[in-house]
Motif scaffolding. Structure first.
Motif, PDB file in Angstrom:
ATOM      1  N   ASP A 271      41.126  45.860  40.602  1.00  0.00           N
ATOM      2  CA  ASP A 271      41.201  44.149  40.927  1.00  0.00           C
ATOM      3  C   ASP A 271      40.824  42.730  40.564  1.00  0.00           C
ATOM      4  OD1 ASP A 271      41.969  45.536  43.915  1.00  0.00           O
ATOM      5  OD2 ASP A 271      39.952  45.240  44.505  1.00  0.00           O
ATOM      6  N   ILE A 272      41.826  42.280  40.807  1.00  0.00           N
ATOM      7  CA  ILE A 272      41.859  41.054  39.862  1.00  0.00           C
ATOM      8  C   ILE A 272      40.435  40.457  39.873  1.00  0.00           C
ATOM      9  CG2 ILE A 272      42.260  38.664  39.823  1.00  0.00           C
ATOM     10  CD1 ILE A 272      45.468  39.869  39.272  1.00  0.00           C
ATOM     11  N   THR A 273      39.459  40.259  39.116  1.00  0.00           N
ATOM     12  CA  THR A 273      38.270  39.602  38.659  1.00  0.00           C
ATOM     13  C   THR A 273      37.984  37.872  38.067  1.00  0.00           C
ATOM     14  OG1 THR A 273      37.565  41.579  39.395  1.00  0.00           O
ATOM     15  CG2 THR A 273      35.735  39.843  38.679  1.00  0.00           C
ATOM     16  N   CYS A 274      38.141  37.101  38.627  1.00  0.00           N
ATOM     17  CA  CYS A 274      38.471  35.855  37.800  1.00  0.00           C
ATOM     18  C   CYS A 274      36.363  35.491  36.855  1.00  0.00           C
ATOM     19  CB  CYS A 274      38.302  34.311  38.707  1.00  0.00           C
ATOM     20  SG  CYS A 274      40.328  35.278  39.714  1.00  0.00           S
ATOM     21  N   VAL A 275      36.580  34.207  36.587  1.00  0.00           N
ATOM     22  CA  VAL A 275      35.327  34.246  35.521  1.00  0.00           C
ATOM     23  C   VAL A 275      35.523  32.529  35.912  1.00  0.00           C
ATOM     24  CG1 VAL A 275      34.419  33.707  33.609  1.00  0.00           C
ATOM     25  CG2 VAL A 275      35.245  35.812  34.628  1.00  0.00           C
ATOM     26  N   SER A 276      34.449  31.469  36.137  1.00  0.00           N
ATOM     27  CA  SER A 276      34.240  30.548  36.703  1.00  0.00           C
ATOM     28  C   SER A 276      33.664  29.471  35.563  1.00  0.00           C
ATOM     29  CB  SER A 276      33.857  29.985  37.454  1.00  0.00           C
ATOM     30  OG  SER A 276      32.506  30.634  38.124  1.00  0.00           O
ATOM     31  N   GLY A 277      33.480  28.031  35.860  1.00  0.00           N
ATOM     32  CA  GLY A 277      32.745  27.633  34.487  1.00  0.00           C
ATOM     33  C   GLY A 277      33.490  26.960  33.444  1.00  0.00           C
ATOM     34  N   ASP A 278      32.674  26.430  32.567  1.00  0.00           N
ATOM     35  CA  ASP A 278      33.151  25.663  31.798  1.00  0.00           C
ATOM     36  C   ASP A 278      34.298  26.740  30.729  1.00  0.00           C
ATOM     37  OD1 ASP A 278      32.284  23.575  32.525  1.00  0.00           O
ATOM     38  OD2 ASP A 278      30.619  22.667  31.295  1.00  0.00           O
ATOM     39  N   LEU A 279      34.423  27.950  30.239  1.00  0.00           N
ATOM     40  CA  LEU A 279      34.730  28.881  29.940  1.00  0.00           C
ATOM     41  C   LEU A 279      34.691  28.297  27.624  1.00  0.00           C
ATOM     42  CD1 LEU A 279      38.409  28.541  32.226  1.00  0.00           C
ATOM     43  CD2 LEU A 279      36.241  30.247  31.935  1.00  0.00           C
ATOM     44  N   ASN A 280      33.399  27.860  27.801  1.00  0.00           N
ATOM     45  CA  ASN A 280      33.879  27.768  26.490  1.00  0.00           C
ATOM     46  C   ASN A 280      33.578  28.737  25.276  1.00  0.00           C
ATOM     47  OD1 ASN A 280      33.590  24.644  26.965  1.00  0.00           O
ATOM     48  ND2 ASN A 280      30.751  24.871  27.128  1.00  0.00           N
ATOM     49  N   SER A 281      35.109  27.973  24.468  1.00  0.00           N
ATOM     50  CA  SER A 281      35.262  29.110  22.711  1.00  0.00           C
ATOM     51  C   SER A 281      35.777  28.570  22.202  1.00  0.00           C
ATOM     52  CB  SER A 281      35.409  30.284  24.109  1.00  0.00           C
ATOM     53  OG  SER A 281      35.884  31.293  22.624  1.00  0.00           O
ATOM     54  N   ILE A 282      35.435  29.083  21.187  1.00  0.00           N
ATOM     55  CA  ILE A 282      36.394  28.318  19.921  1.00  0.00           C
ATOM     56  C   ILE A 282      37.801  28.716  20.037  1.00  0.00           C
ATOM     57  CG2 ILE A 282      34.590  28.729  18.596  1.00  0.00           C
ATOM     58  CD1 ILE A 282      35.592  31.004  17.138  1.00  0.00           C
ATOM     59  N   MET A 283      38.233  30.265  21.342  1.00  0.00           N
ATOM     60  CA  MET A 283      39.466  30.583  21.419  1.00  0.00           C
ATOM     61  C   MET A 283      39.719  29.829  22.191  1.00  0.00           C
ATOM     62  SD  MET A 283      38.033  34.594  20.626  1.00  0.00           S
ATOM     63  CE  MET A 283      36.333  35.204  21.071  1.00  0.00           C
ATOM     64  N   GLY A 284      40.116  28.581  22.072  1.00  0.00           N
ATOM     65  CA  GLY A 284      41.097  27.583  23.450  1.00  0.00           C
ATOM     66  C   GLY A 284      41.861  28.373  23.777  1.00  0.00           C
ATOM     67  N   GLY A 285      42.715  28.748  23.310  1.00  0.00           N
ATOM     68  CA  GLY A 285      44.259  29.722  23.458  1.00  0.00           C
ATOM     69  C   GLY A 285      44.131  30.661  24.365  1.00  0.00           C
ATOM     70  N   LEU A 286      42.703  31.337  24.591  1.00  0.00           N
ATOM     71  CA  LEU A 286      42.310  32.452  25.379  1.00  0.00           C
ATOM     72  C   LEU A 286      41.376  31.752  26.660  1.00  0.00           C
ATOM     73  CD1 LEU A 286      41.899  35.217  22.776  1.00  0.00           C
ATOM     74  CD2 LEU A 286      43.755  34.558  23.768  1.00  0.00           C
ATOM     75  N   ALA A 287      40.922  30.804  26.331  1.00  0.00           N
ATOM     76  CA  ALA A 287      39.832  31.130  27.054  1.00  0.00           C
ATOM     77  C   ALA A 287      40.202  30.242  28.841  1.00  0.00           C
ATOM     78  CB  ALA A 287      38.619  29.617  27.136  1.00  0.00           C
ATOM     79  N   CYS A 288      40.362  31.264  29.600  1.00  0.00           N
ATOM     80  CA  CYS A 288      41.671  31.026  30.609  1.00  0.00           C
ATOM     81  C   CYS A 288      40.642  32.369  31.962  1.00  0.00           C
ATOM     82  CB  CYS A 288      42.910  31.400  30.849  1.00  0.00           C
ATOM     83  SG  CYS A 288      43.661  30.970  29.273  1.00  0.00           S
ATOM     84  N   GLY A 289      40.436  31.554  32.328  1.00  0.00           N
ATOM     85  CA  GLY A 289      39.684  32.580  33.983  1.00  0.00           C
ATOM     86  C   GLY A 289      40.106  33.455  34.112  1.00  0.00           C
ATOM     87  N   GLU A 290      41.457  33.128  34.971  1.00  0.00           N
ATOM     88  CA  GLU A 290      41.874  33.469  36.446  1.00  0.00           C
ATOM     89  C   GLU A 290      43.483  34.863  35.670  1.00  0.00           C
ATOM     90  OE1 GLU A 290      43.229  30.770  38.836  1.00  0.00           O
ATOM     91  OE2 GLU A 290      41.139  29.839  38.689  1.00  0.00           O
ATOM     92  N   PRO A 291      43.286  36.121  35.873  1.00  0.00           N
ATOM     93  CA  PRO A 291      44.250  36.430  35.494  1.00  0.00           C
ATOM     94  C   PRO A 291      45.888  36.319  35.541  1.00  0.00           C
ATOM     95  CG  PRO A 291      42.714  38.076  35.677  1.00  0.00           C
ATOM     96  CD  PRO A 291      41.886  36.791  35.624  1.00  0.00           C
ATOM     97  N   ASN A 292      46.820  37.157  34.985  1.00  0.00           N
ATOM     98  CA  ASN A 292      47.904  36.302  35.740  1.00  0.00           C
ATOM     99  C   ASN A 292      48.142  38.147  36.489  1.00  0.00           C
ATOM    100  OD1 ASN A 292      50.757  36.231  36.074  1.00  0.00           O
ATOM    101  ND2 ASN A 292      51.211  35.780  34.122  1.00  0.00           N
ATOM    102  N   PRO A 293      48.979  37.397  37.926  1.00  0.00           N
ATOM    103  CA  PRO A 293      48.844  38.681  38.298  1.00  0.00           C
ATOM    104  C   PRO A 293      50.603  39.596  37.941  1.00  0.00           C
ATOM    105  CG  PRO A 293      49.376  36.371  39.756  1.00  0.00           C
ATOM    106  CD  PRO A 293      49.042  36.211  38.114  1.00  0.00           C
ATOM    107  N   VAL A 294      51.289  38.694  37.679  1.00  0.00           N
ATOM    108  CA  VAL A 294      52.148  39.691  36.852  1.00  0.00           C
ATOM    109  C   VAL A 294      52.253  40.073  35.984  1.00  0.00           C
ATOM    110  CG1 VAL A 294      54.904  38.588  35.901  1.00  0.00           C
ATOM    111  CG2 VAL A 294      54.228  37.712  37.387  1.00  0.00           C
ATOM    112  N   THR A 295      51.867  39.692  35.641  1.00  0.00           N
ATOM    113  CA  THR A 295      51.713  40.775  34.079  1.00  0.00           C
ATOM    114  C   THR A 295      49.810  41.883  34.083  1.00  0.00           C
ATOM    115  OG1 THR A 295      49.461  39.276  32.883  1.00  0.00           O
ATOM    116  CG2 THR A 295      52.384  39.370  32.135  1.00  0.00           C
ATOM    117  N   TRP A 296      49.488  41.460  35.402  1.00  0.00           N
ATOM    118  CA  TRP A 296      48.271  42.411  35.745  1.00  0.00           C
ATOM    119  C   TRP A 296      48.487  44.039  35.711  1.00  0.00           C
ATOM    120  CZ3 TRP A 296      43.654  43.428  33.720  1.00  0.00           C
ATOM    121  CH2 TRP A 296      43.219  44.947  34.855  1.00  0.00           C
ATOM    122  N   PRO A 297      49.750  43.860  36.637  1.00  0.00           N
ATOM    123  CA  PRO A 297      49.340  45.375  36.437  1.00  0.00           C
ATOM    124  C   PRO A 297      49.692  46.293  35.496  1.00  0.00           C
ATOM    125  CG  PRO A 297      50.982  44.641  38.548  1.00  0.00           C
ATOM    126  CD  PRO A 297      50.228  43.101  37.474  1.00  0.00           C
TER     127      PRO A 297
END
Length: 398
Positions: A271-297
Motif C-alpha cells: 500500500d502507498i506509504t507516505c513520509v513526513s517531515g522536512d524531507l531534507n536532501s541534496i536531491m531536491g527534485g526527489l524530496a517528495c514524501g507522498e507517492p503518485n497514486p497514478v504511477t504507483w501501480p
C-alpha cells in the motif's frame, strides 16, 4: 548508506496509461516544438569494464530545450493537452507559437515544485503565451528561484515542505480559478498528472530507439529515480509495453530522507506509504514524501528492486560522471540526476551483502545498464562543492 529490497509484489502487469502508442503521440507533440532534438544517449565503455558489466548507457537530459533538465517534457505535454481540451481540438492541432491567438485571454497555470518541474511549466507557459505562478518549498535553492523568474513566471517560496506546498498550490488555484499543473495525483485529480507522466515517455522512446541502433543493444537493466514516481512510472510503463516486463530488470531509487516509494514497496501489503517531515536532501527534485497514486501501480507491479540511499551516494555518482575514466565522455549530472550512477557503483564495488542483491537481479558481465541523468548542474554552486571540494564523500556522513 543504502537500503535495498527485492519487490515481492512483482507480477508483470502492464498499464494501459503508459504504452508505446501514447509515447508516440507525446513525442510527436514535442517534435513540433522549436529546438526539439533527442538528448544524447552516451555509452561509457571504460566504466562498464571497471564495474564488470557489458555496457552502461546514460541518457543525458542536461541538453533538453536548453533547460538543463527533463521535466519540461511532462509540463509542456500537460499544458498542450489542457489547451487542446479547452479549445475542443486534438493535441496534434496545438502549436505552441500560435495557440495563444485562439484564446480570448491568457490562462494562468500554477504548480508546486522543487525546481525542475516548475521550470518546465514556466517555460511551456511562456512559449504558449500563457502565465505561470510557481510555488517552491522552504529551503529552495535561490538558483532555481532565479531560473523560474527569468522565464517570466512568478515564483513564491513557502515556509512548508514539498507535499504541503502542493496542497497550498492546489488551494490557491481553486481560489483564483487557475489551472493546477501538478506531477502528483490524489482523489479527483488524476488526469493532468497522468498527462505529465505520459509526456516523460518521450525521453524513454528516444532512449530505446538510440539503444537499438548501438552495438550494445537494448537494456537488460534500467535504473530509475523516484520522487513521487511520476517519471519512473511513465518510463517503466512504456518500457514494459515495448520490451515486455520480464525481459529486463528495474531498480527504483530514492533519497533516504524521502523514501516513500521504497517504504510503499516494502510495506506489508504494497500500500502507498507516505513520509513526513522536512524531507531534507541534496536531491531536491526527489524530496517528495507522498507517492503518485497514478504511477504507483506500475512501480509496484513491474519493479524488481527498491532502493533508499543517502545523499553521498548521489554525490559519488556526480563525481564519477563528471570525472570519467580515460576515453569515456564526461557528463554533467546534478544531484537528482546522478543517484543511480552512485548506486550502480556501490552495487558493483561494496560489501558482499550489497553485491548479493545485484546478483539477485542478474547484474553481471552480460548486463546492459540504462541510466537517466535527469538534470545537469541546476545548482552550480553546490555542484562545485560536491565535485570540486569533495562534499559528501562516499565514506563520510550521509
Amino acid at each position: 548508506m543504502i537500503n535495498i529490497s527485492e519487490n515481492r509484489f512483482y507480477n508483470g502487469k502492464t498499464s494501459p496509461l503508459f504504452n508505446k502508442d501514447i509515447a508516440q503521440q507525446a513525442r510527436q507533440f514535442h517534435s513540433k516544438i522549436a529546438g526539439y532534438a533527442p538528448t544524447p544517449l552516451i555509452s561509457l565503455p571504460q566504466l562498464a569494464k571497471q564495474l564488470d558489466v557489458k555496457a552502461i548507457l546514460v541518457k543525458d537530459e542536461s541538453h533538453r530545450f536548453g533547460l538543463n533538465a527533463f521535466k519540461v517534457l511532462g509540463g509542456s505535454y500537460a499544458l498542450g493537452r489542457v489547451l487542446a481540451n479547452h479549445l475542443s481540438v486534438d493535441i496534434s492541432a496545438i502549436d505552441l507559437k500560435t495557440v495563444s491567438s485562439k484564446l480570448d485571454k491568457p490562462m494562468v497555470f500554477t504548480t508546486a515544485t522543487a525546481g525542475n518541474h516548475g521550470t518546465g511549466v514556466a517555460w511551456a507557459a511562456r512559449e504558449m503565451g500563457q502565465k505561470a505562478v510557481v510555488y517552491m518549498p522552504k529551503g529552495a535553492a535561490q538558483a532555481n528561484v532565479d531560473r523560474i523568474k527569468a522565464l517570466g513566471a512568478e515564483c513564491i517560496v513557502t515556509d512548508v515542505n514539498y507535499d504541503d506546498t502542493v496542497r497550498f498550490a492546489s488551494r490557491t488555484a481553486d481560489e483564483n480559478g487557475w489551472m493546477l499543473i501538478q506531477d502528483t495525483a490524489w482523489d479527483g485529480y488524476e488526469q493532468i498528472p497522468t498527462w505529465i507522466s505520459q509526456g516523460y515517455m518521450t525521453m524513454a522512446d528516444e532512449a530505446l530507439e538510440q539503444a537499438a541502433a548501438m552495438p550494445q543493444g537494448v537494456p537488460t537493466h534500467v535504473m530509475l529515480q523516484a520522487g513521487v514516481g511520476a517519471m519512473a512510472g511513465g518510463v517503466l510503463g512504456y518500457l514494459c509495453d515495448k520490451l515486455g516486463p520480464d525481459n529486463f530488470k528495474t531498480i527504483i531509487s530514492e533519497p533516504a530522507a524521502a523514501d516513500c516509494i521504497y517504504r510503499s514497496g516494502t510495506s506489508k501489503n504494497g500500500d502507498i506509504t507516505c513520509v513526513s517531515g522536512d524531507l531534507n536532501s541534496i536531491m531536491g527534485g526527489l524530496a517528495c514524501g507522498e507517492p503518485n497514486p497514478v504511477t504507483w501501480p506500475i512501480l509496484r507491479d513491474c519493479s524488481d528492486l527498491f532502493a533508499s540511499v543517502s545523499d553521498n551516494v548521489s554525490a559519488t555518482g556526480m563525481r564519477i560522471l563528471g570525472n570519467p575514466l580515460k576515453d569515456d565522455t564526461a557528463i554533467i549530472s546534478g544531484e537528482s540526476g546522478a543517484i543511480n550512477m552512485g548506486l550502480l557503483y556501490l552495487l558493483a564495488t561494496q560489501a558482499a551483502e550489497i553485491h548479493s542483491i545485484a546478483t539477485s537481479v542478474d547484474l553481471n558481465q552480460d548486463s546492459v545498464v540504462m541510466i537517466f541523468s535527469t538534470e545537469g548542474n541546476t545548482n552550480p554552486e553546490r555542484y562545485r562543492k560536491i565535485v570540486w571540494e569533495g562534499m559528501l564523500a562516499v565514506d563520510g556522513p550521509a
